[in-house]
Design a protein around this motif. Structure first.
Motif, PDB file in Angstrom:
ATOM      1  N   PRO A 143       0.840  -1.201   0.000  1.00 13.79           N
ATOM      2  CA  PRO A 143       0.000   0.000   0.000  1.00 13.79           C
ATOM      3  C   PRO A 143       0.875   1.251   0.000  1.00 13.79           C
ATOM      4  CG  PRO A 143      -0.532  -1.447   1.856  1.00 13.79           C
ATOM      5  CD  PRO A 143       0.653  -2.020   1.167  1.00 13.79           C
ATOM      6  N   ARG A 144       0.358   2.344  -0.554  1.00 10.34           N
ATOM      7  CA  ARG A 144       1.102   3.601  -0.530  1.00 10.34           C
ATOM      8  C   ARG A 144       1.401   3.987   0.901  1.00 10.34           C
ATOM      9  NH1 ARG A 144      -1.638   8.223  -3.800  1.00 10.34           N
ATOM     10  NH2 ARG A 144       0.331   9.332  -3.891  1.00 10.34           N
ATOM     11  N   GLY A 145       2.581   4.501   1.115  1.00  8.70           N
ATOM     12  CA  GLY A 145       2.939   4.930   2.461  1.00  8.70           C
ATOM     13  C   GLY A 145       3.565   3.827   3.290  1.00  8.70           C
ATOM     14  N   GLY A 146       3.947   2.711   2.671  1.00  4.20           N
ATOM     15  CA  GLY A 146       4.608   1.643   3.419  1.00  4.20           C
ATOM     16  C   GLY A 146       3.628   0.662   4.009  1.00  4.20           C
ATOM     17  N   ARG A 147       3.801   0.377   5.278  1.00  5.82           N
ATOM     18  CA  ARG A 147       2.933  -0.592   5.947  1.00  5.82           C
ATOM     19  C   ARG A 147       1.524  -0.030   6.062  1.00  5.82           C
ATOM     20  NH1 ARG A 147       5.965  -3.824  10.590  1.00  5.82           N
ATOM     21  NH2 ARG A 147       4.010  -4.923  10.419  1.00  5.82           N
ATOM     22  N   LYS A 148       0.577  -0.936   6.022  1.00  6.14           N
ATOM     23  CA  LYS A 148      -0.818  -0.505   6.117  1.00  6.14           C
ATOM     24  C   LYS A 148      -1.130   0.048   7.501  1.00  6.14           C
ATOM     25  CE  LYS A 148      -5.529  -1.947   5.288  1.00  6.14           C
ATOM     26  NZ  LYS A 148      -6.412  -3.027   4.927  1.00  6.14           N
ATOM     27  N   PHE A 149      -0.616  -0.609   8.519  1.00  6.55           N
ATOM     28  CA  PHE A 149      -0.910  -0.197   9.887  1.00  6.55           C
ATOM     29  C   PHE A 149       0.367   0.176  10.614  1.00  6.55           C
ATOM     30  CE2 PHE A 149      -4.440  -3.434   9.378  1.00  6.55           C
ATOM     31  CZ  PHE A 149      -5.420  -2.497   9.217  1.00  6.55           C
ATOM     32  N   GLN A 150       0.285   1.232  11.399  1.00  5.06           N
ATOM     33  CA  GLN A 150       1.376   1.608  12.282  1.00  5.06           C
ATOM     34  C   GLN A 150       1.129   0.909  13.627  1.00  5.06           C
ATOM     35  OE1 GLN A 150       4.004   3.518  11.385  1.00  5.06           O
ATOM     36  NE2 GLN A 150       3.113   3.449   9.339  1.00  5.06           N
ATOM     37  N   PRO A 151       2.168   0.740  14.432  1.00  6.43           N
ATOM     38  CA  PRO A 151       1.959   0.126  15.752  1.00  6.43           C
ATOM     39  C   PRO A 151       0.972   0.962  16.569  1.00  6.43           C
ATOM     40  CG  PRO A 151       4.298   0.310  15.270  1.00  6.43           C
ATOM     41  CD  PRO A 151       3.564   1.039  14.180  1.00  6.43           C
ATOM     42  N   ILE A 152       0.154   0.294  17.349  1.00  8.65           N
ATOM     43  CA  ILE A 152      -0.851   0.980  18.157  1.00  8.65           C
ATOM     44  C   ILE A 152      -0.189   1.655  19.352  1.00  8.65           C
ATOM     45  CG2 ILE A 152      -2.852   0.621  19.670  1.00  8.65           C
ATOM     46  CD1 ILE A 152      -3.807  -1.491  17.736  1.00  8.65           C
ATOM     47  N   ALA A 153      -0.569   2.892  19.603  1.00 13.20           N
ATOM     48  CA  ALA A 153      -0.077   3.654  20.754  1.00 13.20           C
ATOM     49  C   ALA A 153      -0.977   3.325  21.945  1.00 13.20           C
ATOM     50  CB  ALA A 153      -0.087   5.141  20.446  1.00 13.20           C
ATOM     51  N   HIS A 154      -0.765   2.174  22.559  1.00 18.12           N
ATOM     52  CA  HIS A 154      -1.636   1.697  23.640  1.00 18.12           C
ATOM     53  C   HIS A 154      -1.658   2.672  24.815  1.00 18.12           C
ATOM     54  CE1 HIS A 154      -2.575  -2.205  21.953  1.00 18.12           C
ATOM     55  NE2 HIS A 154      -1.305  -2.313  21.593  1.00 18.12           N
ATOM     56  N   GLY A 155      -2.815   2.783  25.437  1.00 15.23           N
ATOM     57  CA  GLY A 155      -2.984   3.625  26.617  1.00 15.23           C
ATOM     58  C   GLY A 155      -3.228   5.083  26.299  1.00 15.23           C
ATOM     59  N   THR A 156      -3.539   5.383  25.030  1.00 21.56           N
ATOM     60  CA  THR A 156      -3.790   6.768  24.633  1.00 21.56           C
ATOM     61  C   THR A 156      -5.098   6.836  23.850  1.00 21.56           C
ATOM     62  OG1 THR A 156      -2.643   6.543  22.516  1.00 21.56           O
ATOM     63  CG2 THR A 156      -1.304   7.215  24.393  1.00 21.56           C
ATOM     64  N   TYR A 157      -5.611   8.066  23.711  1.00 21.15           N
ATOM     65  CA  TYR A 157      -6.803   8.271  22.885  1.00 21.15           C
ATOM     66  C   TYR A 157      -6.508   7.839  21.453  1.00 21.15           C
ATOM     67  CZ  TYR A 157     -10.402  10.681  20.235  1.00 21.15           C
ATOM     68  OH  TYR A 157     -11.415  10.966  19.366  1.00 21.15           O
ATOM     69  N   ARG A 158      -5.315   8.179  20.981  1.00 22.28           N
ATOM     70  CA  ARG A 158      -4.913   7.791  19.630  1.00 22.28           C
ATOM     71  C   ARG A 158      -4.926   6.269  19.474  1.00 22.28           C
ATOM     72  NH1 ARG A 158       0.895   7.797  17.071  1.00 22.28           N
ATOM     73  NH2 ARG A 158       0.321   7.423  14.912  1.00 22.28           N
ATOM     74  N   GLY A 159      -4.476   5.561  20.506  1.00 23.66           N
ATOM     75  CA  GLY A 159      -4.491   4.098  20.458  1.00 23.66           C
ATOM     76  C   GLY A 159      -5.903   3.559  20.314  1.00 23.66           C
ATOM     77  N   ALA A 160      -6.848   4.146  21.017  1.00 23.31           N
ATOM     78  CA  ALA A 160      -8.247   3.719  20.899  1.00 23.31           C
ATOM     79  C   ALA A 160      -8.768   3.959  19.490  1.00 23.31           C
ATOM     80  CB  ALA A 160      -9.107   4.456  21.925  1.00 23.31           C
TER      81      ALA A 160
END
Length: 83
Positions: free
Chosen positions: A21-38
């Motif tokens: 996919p464009r931009g490299g990996r489809k998913f970035q690692p989840i930032a657990h314990g943050t709003y962004r992670g949710a």
């Protein structure tokens, strides 16, 4: 078919010769314990882990509290400005 981890998915993509996919990996690692992670969990259609769920709840509660304070300040301004 069992769910694949991100690394297993990467190996499968390489093995069958698909374009990345464009931009490299489809998913970035989840930032657990943050709003962004949710948000990342929800984007992946996953149920948020407990630390991410609690962080999202705290963020939403903070937004609601700020909204209540703004509303209270507006009401007080209206009452104070009218004789």
């Amino acid at each position: 078919m069992p769910d694949l981890t991100d690394d297993e998915l990467e190996q499968l993509i390489d093995a069958i010769g698909l374009k990345r996919p464009r931009g490299g990996r489809k998913f970035q690692p989840i930032a657990h314990g943050t709003y962004r992670g949710a948000r990342q969990h929800r984007y992946r259609k996953e149920r948020p882990c407990d630390p991410c769920r609690l962080a999202e709840n705290a963020y939403q509660n903070e937004l609601k509290q700020k909204a209540r304070q703004r509303k209270r300040a507006r009401e007080q301004a209206r009452q104070g400005g009218t004789p």
